[in-house]
Design a protein around this motif. Sequence first.
Motif, PDB file in Angstrom:
ATOM      1  N   GLU A  47      12.220   7.566  -7.511  1.00 36.47           N
ATOM      2  CA  GLU A  47      11.248   7.606  -8.568  1.00 36.47           C
ATOM      3  C   GLU A  47      10.155   6.799  -8.756  1.00 36.47           C
ATOM      4  N   GLN A  48      10.580   5.625  -8.284  1.00 37.92           N
ATOM      5  CA  GLN A  48       9.400   4.541  -8.217  1.00 37.92           C
ATOM      6  C   GLN A  48       8.470   4.831  -7.269  1.00 37.92           C
ATOM      7  N   ALA A  49       8.905   5.451  -5.977  1.00 35.24           N
ATOM      8  CA  ALA A  49       8.001   5.671  -4.890  1.00 35.24           C
ATOM      9  C   ALA A  49       7.201   6.733  -5.356  1.00 35.24           C
ATOM     10  N   ALA A  50       7.625   7.834  -6.236  1.00 35.64           N
ATOM     11  CA  ALA A  50       6.842   8.854  -6.528  1.00 35.64           C
ATOM     12  C   ALA A  50       5.955   8.535  -7.381  1.00 35.64           C
ATOM     13  N   SER A  51       6.044   7.529  -8.505  1.00 35.95           N
ATOM     14  CA  SER A  51       5.054   7.138  -9.316  1.00 35.95           C
ATOM     15  C   SER A  51       4.174   6.419  -8.601  1.00 35.95           C
ATOM     16  N   LEU A  97       2.005  15.417  -7.722  1.00 37.21           N
ATOM     17  CA  LEU A  97       1.285  15.317  -6.385  1.00 37.21           C
ATOM     18  C   LEU A  97       0.745  13.578  -6.080  1.00 37.21           C
ATOM     19  N   GLY A  98       0.865  13.297  -5.169  1.00 44.12           N
ATOM     20  CA  GLY A  98       0.646  11.826  -4.827  1.00 44.12           C
ATOM     21  C   GLY A  98      -0.022  11.791  -3.602  1.00 44.12           C
ATOM     22  N   TYR A  99      -0.214  10.452  -3.102  1.00 46.14           N
ATOM     23  CA  TYR A  99      -0.899  10.109  -1.920  1.00 46.14           C
ATOM     24  C   TYR A  99      -0.351   8.789  -1.256  1.00 46.14           C
ATOM     25  N   ALA A 100       0.061   8.934  -0.256  1.00 46.73           N
ATOM     26  CA  ALA A 100       0.464   7.803   0.648  1.00 46.73           C
ATOM     27  C   ALA A 100      -0.461   7.274   1.486  1.00 46.73           C
ATOM     28  N   PHE A 134       4.181  15.605  -1.573  1.00 45.65           N
ATOM     29  CA  PHE A 134       4.826  16.324  -2.508  1.00 45.65           C
ATOM     30  C   PHE A 134       6.349  15.793  -2.689  1.00 45.65           C
ATOM     31  N   PRO A 135       6.552  15.412  -3.917  1.00 48.83           N
ATOM     32  CA  PRO A 135       7.916  15.288  -4.298  1.00 48.83           C
ATOM     33  C   PRO A 135       8.775  16.251  -4.360  1.00 48.83           C
TER      34      PRO A 135
END
Length: 571
Positions: free
Chosen positions: A119-123, A157-160, A200-201
């Motif tokens: 969850e923390q990583a997704a945020s 949606l996020g970005y690494a 994409f989580p």
Amino acid sequence: MAGKIPQPFIDDLLVRVDIVELVDSYVPLKKSGSSYVARCPFHTEKTPSFAVTRNKQLYHCFGCGAGGNAITFLMEYSHLGFVEAVEDLADFAGVQVPRESGSAPTKKNNAAEVFQLLEQAASFYVEQLRDNASAKEAVDYFKSRGLSGEVAREFQLGYALDSWDALSKRFNAQQLIDAGLAIANDSGSVYDRFRGRVIFPIRDRRGRVLGFGGRVLDDSLPKYLNSPETSVFHKGREVYGLYELLSKNAKPARIIVVEGYMDVIALAQFGLGYSVATLGTATSKDHLELLFRFSTELVLCFDGDKAGRQASWRAVEAAFPCLRDGRQIKIMQLPAGVDPDTLVREQGLEDFELRISSAQTLSDYFFERLSQGLNLNDMEGRASLINKAKTYLQKLPNGIFQDLMQDKLKTLSNVEKLDFFKKPTTLKALSHKQKQADKKLSPIRIVISLLLQNPDFIEIIEQKKIKWAMINLAGADLLKQVVEIITQHPNINQSQLVEHFRGQETEKYINIMMNHDFLISDGLREEFSGAIDILIQEGKNSRFNELNTKQKVSDLSTNERQEMLSLMSPK
Ligand SMILES: [Zn+2]
């Protein structure tokens, strides 16, 4: 979040829910006598041998032996762990699951930690996409795909960052590895798994993040990267987009199964909110069973290229055992090289939905595919078709659909007499067999079975003042355990009673005895009382024999002699 679920809560929950209502929401039940029946969801059969009893709050299948209480049903039917099943049942009852505080760390807490970290990583990934200047390329990518901020938020949606340690320097290394987010190299140093990718989580249907999919922004390979299998992530059982779909509509008329994350998101962007994607794995039976819980119609919509056509066929093969009556699978063929993302973007939603409604039925698709390359005008061709179709048709659950498929094969092959399906054992035949078996039931089994089915018979046991030490027959320990539980929990019902044996070696026997059908309803108390008298007598006999043997080799003490005398006299 962590902590054990208190036993009194579970006991209370089992009283609160009605197993008939619960099971009926998954498997439609029909009333038959004092119980409710259906064709068993755990094995394929033509006539119902699956029964749910309201007064026992238990289910039992006379065909395959599946059985248990409401919690067991959810564990088996939905492939859930115990804790998840209790949580689902609490949802069903509309109550919150309390947790005992201050429990020692356990395996379950480890899962809770993994979930928390995910969850923390997704945020964190979302923040990077929003705030980090280096994420511009990712923002541009999503914009070029026409995604609104709203849809990006909906799918989290996020970005690494293109960095080896964006996560590793922030979080505990071992926990990152457990969560599938980091990799340890040979020298023991740890680096981020996802680098320079849009993220994409992947969430389960309760919204918990299980893992991630990541897509590169250039041409480097692999184009898509997924989290590995972890303690919480099992690709064969999860699909992408289900949580988002169910948040919008808990009972969609149909669900579209597509291949990629971007397909799901693009369709949602264009207003089609009922698609999901498998996670880079072939569509499995578990996937389909999961989706059939929420909708009765699934439409497979894969890329029209060779790989996509193969994926469709494999999904259809996996589907056969799931196709109970009332469930439908359709196949939507796309032009080669076209994916749903492109199609909806170029042709619009209306065109796409038109294609959905004209999707091919599974039977048409199946026979068309099997007949390819066969000449059905000659005998060899028709025989070959029958041979190929046979193995598939036998996998279908018994029912009207199976009959219809067989009829269609008869028409196509021009063969009148085809009968692939074995006649199942009926309930009637079984109960006759059981009648014979009843006669061979040992007294201890009669006592345990009747006590499990009638916990109030405990008063008969109390009246008899049993000397437990003397009853050393096989099964006596189990009887003692049942007696203890009932004594400690007055008014316990059968479903709660079963719960006390969960995970124990004896669980299976308890279920069998709980469901033993005595075929009589009068005179059970007498039967019970009589069987206990036999147990007591058998105990006395064996003690007498023991003392008698001892007496032959050595002297008995005064107490032993007295005991022997009392054992000789009738009670
Ligand atoms: Zn069964």
